[in-house]
Design a protein around this motif. Structure first.
Motif, mmCIF file in Angstrom:
data_model
loop_
_atom_site.group_PDB
_atom_site.id
_atom_site.type_symbol
_atom_site.label_atom_id
_atom_site.label_comp_id
_atom_site.label_asym_id
_atom_site.label_seq_id
_atom_site.Cartn_x
_atom_site.Cartn_y
_atom_site.Cartn_z
ATOM 1 N N GLY A 1 12.293 6.604 -17.437
ATOM 2 C CA GLY A 1 12.459 7.972 -16.304
ATOM 3 C C GLY A 1 11.135 8.102 -16.303
ATOM 4 N N LYS A 2 9.636 7.780 -15.916
ATOM 5 C CA LYS A 2 8.850 7.828 -15.354
ATOM 6 C C LYS A 2 8.584 6.654 -14.049
ATOM 7 N N PRO A 3 7.474 7.468 -12.967
ATOM 8 C CA PRO A 3 7.524 7.066 -12.101
ATOM 9 C C PRO A 3 6.584 5.535 -12.473
ATOM 10 N N THR A 4 7.297 4.614 -12.442
ATOM 11 C CA THR A 4 7.083 3.058 -11.833
ATOM 12 C C THR A 4 6.773 2.403 -10.828
ATOM 13 N N ASN A 5 5.658 1.859 -10.910
ATOM 14 C CA ASN A 5 4.844 0.900 -9.681
ATOM 15 C C ASN A 5 5.446 -0.712 -10.279
ATOM 16 N N VAL A 6 6.463 -1.116 -8.978
ATOM 17 C CA VAL A 6 6.798 -2.826 -9.886
ATOM 18 C C VAL A 6 6.315 -3.477 -8.531
ATOM 19 N N ASN A 7 5.375 -4.181 -8.821
ATOM 20 C CA ASN A 7 4.528 -5.533 -8.192
ATOM 21 C C ASN A 7 4.958 -7.115 -8.905
ATOM 22 N N GLY B 1 0.967 -1.566 0.057
ATOM 23 C CA GLY B 1 0.256 -0.009 0.358
ATOM 24 C C GLY B 1 0.919 1.099 0.224
ATOM 25 N N LEU B 2 1.757 1.794 0.870
ATOM 26 C CA LEU B 2 2.305 2.352 0.414
ATOM 27 C C LEU B 2 2.999 2.907 -0.759
ATOM 28 N N LYS B 3 3.747 1.624 -0.671
ATOM 29 C CA LYS B 3 4.709 1.885 -1.927
ATOM 30 C C LYS B 3 3.364 2.301 -3.398
ATOM 31 N N TRP B 4 2.472 1.522 -3.399
ATOM 32 C CA TRP B 4 1.230 3.048 -4.158
ATOM 33 C C TRP B 4 1.105 3.609 -4.467
ATOM 34 N N GLN B 5 1.292 4.183 -2.778
ATOM 35 C CA GLN B 5 1.007 5.761 -2.131
ATOM 36 C C GLN B 5 2.276 6.740 -2.986
ATOM 37 N N ILE B 6 3.541 6.441 -2.784
ATOM 38 C CA ILE B 6 4.304 6.264 -2.981
ATOM 39 C C ILE B 6 4.147 7.166 -4.304
ATOM 40 N N THR B 7 4.097 6.442 -5.089
ATOM 41 C CA THR B 7 4.019 6.743 -6.339
ATOM 42 C C THR B 7 2.949 7.533 -7.331
ATOM 43 N N SER B 8 1.317 7.240 -6.533
ATOM 44 C CA SER B 8 0.068 7.845 -6.532
ATOM 45 C C SER B 8 0.345 9.347 -6.501
ATOM 46 N N LYS B 9 1.689 9.897 -5.583
ATOM 47 C CA LYS B 9 2.034 11.068 -5.447
ATOM 48 C C LYS B 9 2.662 12.330 -6.194
ATOM 49 N N VAL B 10 3.738 11.287 -6.901
ATOM 50 C CA VAL B 10 4.365 11.983 -7.800
ATOM 51 C C VAL B 10 3.670 12.220 -8.485
ATOM 52 N N LYS B 11 3.842 13.471 -9.484
ATOM 53 C CA LYS B 11 3.329 13.985 -10.501
ATOM 54 C C LYS B 11 3.818 13.865 -11.652
ATOM 55 N N ALA B 12 3.241 13.351 -12.925
ATOM 56 C CA ALA B 12 3.839 12.793 -14.056
ATOM 57 C C ALA B 12 3.206 12.870 -15.281
ATOM 58 N N ASP B 13 3.443 13.435 -16.307
ATOM 59 C CA ASP B 13 2.276 12.947 -17.806
ATOM 60 C C ASP B 13 2.126 11.669 -17.896
ATOM 61 N N GLN B 14 3.009 10.410 -17.702
ATOM 62 C CA GLN B 14 2.939 9.041 -17.946
ATOM 63 C C GLN B 14 3.054 8.746 -16.543
ATOM 64 N N LYS B 15 2.323 7.651 -16.135
ATOM 65 C CA LYS B 15 3.628 6.838 -15.373
ATOM 66 C C LYS B 15 2.703 5.145 -15.918
ATOM 67 N N TYR B 16 3.593 4.386 -14.879
ATOM 68 C CA TYR B 16 3.750 2.950 -15.145
ATOM 69 C C TYR B 16 3.478 1.976 -14.515
ATOM 70 N N VAL B 17 2.695 0.473 -14.121
ATOM 71 C CA VAL B 17 2.417 -0.240 -12.869
ATOM 72 C C VAL B 17 3.037 -1.261 -14.205
ATOM 73 N N VAL B 18 4.600 -1.926 -13.282
ATOM 74 C CA VAL B 18 5.037 -3.009 -13.527
ATOM 75 C C VAL B 18 4.273 -3.925 -12.758
ATOM 76 N N CYS B 19 4.591 -5.375 -13.401
ATOM 77 C CA CYS B 19 4.694 -6.667 -12.770
ATOM 78 C C CYS B 19 5.574 -8.192 -13.364
ATOM 79 N N ASN B 20 6.719 -7.884 -11.906
ATOM 80 C CA ASN B 20 7.603 -8.785 -11.467
ATOM 81 C C ASN B 20 7.403 -9.934 -11.937
ATOM 82 N N ALA B 21 7.562 -11.053 -13.456
ATOM 83 C CA ALA B 21 7.325 -12.643 -13.019
ATOM 84 C C ALA B 21 8.680 -12.578 -13.907
#
Lengths: 596, 132
Positions: free
Chosen positions: A314-320, A174-194
């Motif tokens: 270089g864009k904010p990226t949430n990796v789970n 949840g904390l990771k998501w919160q950090i990513t959500s608060k960063v301002k950017a025109d494009q963000k990514y979510v990544v699944c680490n498989a």
């Protein structure tokens, strides 16, 4: 619509498919058609049941009969006896190793009794290539619920649930998501680490093969919460079946409009692409993974900046991790309180483990955090193979450590495992018995890290190589007390100075075996003895002259002609030539050859 | 494939497809449901057990009773085939003999729905290892 009275579930995981579960599905269907039962009985290929030891598995529902090690040739009998006449085929039932009794159904198997399946809830239950079956199990309902709520609310629920990253580090999701959500950017990514790379681990693969939609749904939820419109799944090319099923799942989700523009009538748009890795262990580290996805070398970089701030392009990226994602839809539907009620104080929920090594029930299990190692190894795992003595269990893969008898009652969670010198890692659990040499095991893991080190920082590139050399020297019987000191010092330095998680944890197998199996190291160095008989340079094959009748069988079978002697007289082994292959011991009918 | 445009659409699809896996979900928790075993040995099949079983499966669903119907081997009551065993949640099993479609109907209406015993009960002379 035809009404099916019975379902036959056939395991379609990588393991069971390698044992011809495709042909089993075909044979079952053919046998059903022959008896005109095809309208009443449905055959479904599902994901992994977890009981890989005895695969391929066929499960008959609704009576939960659990057939093990089924071959295509058995299918006719299953249909003729069980389906038609209601008589279970005893010889294919699971046999309880304790009392040799057949266990009629999965509800009574020790393997399943202690498990709680959250991440694996649909594995071995639904057809992973059929989105309707996922929807029937409340699939995509969590996404629907999230879209009518605010990202802040969802993130706060996730924090409340106490879910921590299942890839190894255990960072609060949840904390990771919160950090990513608060960063301002025109494009963000979510990544699944498989990029699952631990030797002996197959948790993520099984989830993707058995329930791909749960990961897709959770990534979309992640996208909504962090305002990312693009998802990427980084998966290793060695997982062809998981890739194929993910592709089918992505296509179906797009056809239903569950991925794409304006999902479920909202203004949220999201889609997922796949990226293939070449199977480098270091690419499981998130910064290396991101570089690999960008087309660069898979090398880690220093954190901060964290990917949450500056990641893919270089864009904010949430990796789970895969397993982390698989938990999320259930948490959202059942609520954070429900999830937080399972597990231990600081580690909530369940964890999937891949049981491997010298254990009776090799397979995939999911247990609440706080279950003890003893429960996992003896009650679920069915104890050690061939009634041998338990020696150690390795958790956390090449980054983890070896735990011993005295740790068996440790409740498994992130913090407890670190406290005893190992770690959760992604969930590989390799069990060792009295025939395993701990120095050789440490050497094995070091070989792996030396091979997989990306070479960017010197502690990992050079340090691990030196560690490996010292271990090789010790296993050859040439070690000194100074080497033991060097092992510990060097290990500690690498731990403190390496750049990324891989390097920092790579000496763990050495350090933990030094702590827990000091005696064995000492024996190797001072007595030049390997008690498990694994380190061959220390073995001597000797013929006992009184027992030898001079039959010449050993001499004839020795591949290097190291045995000499006259007929009917005692023979002798020339230690300088002997390669310790053991062929002579097997051939000797008089038990005259010993290993010392 | 039609697109799912709202949560309501999703729920509708769920209701439509749930039937396909209800059997599996029920099998996951049989102890909470009505369990019926139909004796399907040669003598059972010869006296019409198959027909009774199909009737039970169809009618229980029509009458909204969540049940797990399975077949089993010869229960040993060859004089009273077809034989069925009914376990209501939390209760001891009851065995009914000479069950044809008409009597199956009666068993659903009286015993399964209301717990009233009907004629034709055979005293149980066995124990299963299932519950040990």
């Amino acid at each position: 619509m035809a009404k099916y009275n019975q379902h036959l579930l056939v395991c379609g995981g990588t393991g069971c498919r390698a044992s011809h579960s495709d042909a089993i599905v075909e044979s079952l269907n053919r046998a059903l058609v022959e008896r005109n039962l095809d309208g009443e009985v449905k055959v479904v290929m599902t994901g992994c049941f977890g009981f890989c030891e005895k695969g391929p598995i066929v499960k008959v529902l609704p009576d939960n009969t659990f057939y093990t090690q089924v071959t295509p040739a058995d299918c006719d009998e299953i249909v003729a006896e069980h389906i038609y006449k209601g008589r279970k085929v005893n010889r294919l039932l699971y046999t309880n190793p304790e009392n040799q009794e057949h266990v009629s159904d999965s509800k009574h198997m020790g393997f399943y009794r202690k498990q709680i399946r959250i991440a694996l809830r649909n594995c071995g239950f639904i057809d992973p290539e059929n989105i309707d079956e996922y929807i029937a199990r409340d699939g995509y309902a969590a996404l629907g619920k999230v879209l009518s709520s605010t990202p802040e609310q969802v993130i706060s629920d996730l924090i409340k649930s106490g879910l921590r990253g299942r890839g190894g580090g255990g960072f609060p999701t949840g904390l990771k998501w919160q950090i990513t959500s608060k960063v301002k950017a025109d494009q963000k990514y979510v990544v699944c680490n498989a990029d699952e790379g631990d030797p002996g681990a197959f948790m993520d693969r099984s989830i993707l093969e058995g329930d791909p939609h749960s990961v897709i749904e959770a990534m979309a939820i992640n996208g909504y919460c962090t305002s990312a419109s693009k998802g990427l799944i980084y998966i290793r090319a060695e997982y062809p079946l998981a890739i194929a099923r993910l592709k089918v799942a992505l296509r179906q989700a797009r056809e239903y409009g569950l991925l794409g523009e304006n999902i479920l009538g909202s203004d949220f748009s999201f889609d997922i692409e796949m990226r293939y890795g070449a199977g480098a262990f270091v690419c499981g580290e998130e910064t290396a993974l991101i570089h690999s996805m960008e087309g660069h070398r898979g090398e880690p970089t220093f954190k901060p900046p964290f990917p949450s701030e500056s990641g893919y392009l270089g864009k904010p990226t949430n990796v789970n991790n895969v397993e982390t994602y698989a938990n999320i839809p259930v948490i959202i539907l059942k609520g954070p309180e429900w999830f937080a009620s399972i597990g231990s104080e600081k580690s909530k929920g369940t964890k999937v483990f891949a049981l491997a090594g010298k254990i009776n029930n090799v397979g995939l299990i999911e247990v609440p955090m706080g279950t003890t190692l003893r429960e996992v190894i003896y009650e679920i795992g069915g104890g050690i193979k061939d009634g041998k003595q338990f020696k150690a269990v390795q958790t956390g893969g090449p980054s983890g450590g070896c735990l011993t008898m005295k740790h068996l009652d440790t409740p498994i969670d992130y913090d407890n495992l670190i406290a005893v010198g190992s770690m959760m890692g992604s969930g590989g659990m390799i069990v060792m018995d009295e025939d395993d040499c701990m120095v050789a095991i440490a050497k094995f893991y070091l070989e792996f890290t030396v091979e997989e080190s990306c070479g960017k920082c010197s502690p990992c590139r050079i340090g691990n190589k030196r560690l490996h050399e010292i271990l090789t020297k010790i296993t050859k019987g040439e070690g000194t007390m100074e080497d033991l000191d060097n092992l510990r010092n060097l290990g500690q330095v690498i731990k403190d100075t390496a750049l990324c998680g891989l390097g920092q944890t790579s000496p763990n197998p050495v350090l933990s075996t030094l702590d827990n199996f000091w005696d064995e190291y000492l024996e190797h160095v001072t007595e030049k003895k390997c008690r498990a008989g694994v380190c061959k340079s220390m073995l001597r094959y000797v013929i006992e002259p009184d027992a030898c009748v001079g039959c010449t069988a050993c001499a004839r079978n020795c591949p290097v002609n190291a045995i000499s002697g006259e007929r009917k007289k005692a023979h002798e082994i020339n230690q300088d030539i002997c390669i310790k292959c053991g062929a002579c011991v097997e051939k000797c009918k008089f038990n005259a050859i010993f290993v010392r | 494939m039609t697109k799912i445009k709202s949560l309501a659409d999703l729920r509708k699809i769920k209701d439509d497809v749930q039937e396909k896996i209800r059997l599996r979900e029920n099998a996951d928790q049989p102890e909470k449901l009505v369990q019926i075993k139909v004796g399907m040995a040669t003598s059972g099949i010869a006296s019409g057990a198959k027909e009774v079983m199909n009737f039970l499966i169809e009618e229980l669903e029509k009458r909204n009773v969540d049940a797990v119907v399975t077949q089993t081997g010869d229960m040993g009551y060859c004089f009273a085939e077809p034989t069925i065993e009914v376990i209501l949640p939390g209760q001891e099993p009851v065995v009914f003999g000479n069950v044809n479609v008409k009597r199956a109907d009666e068993i659903i209406e009286k015993y399964i729905k209301n717990g009233e015993l009907v004629d034709g009960i055979i005293p149980r002379n066995y124990e299963t290892i299932d519950n040990k």
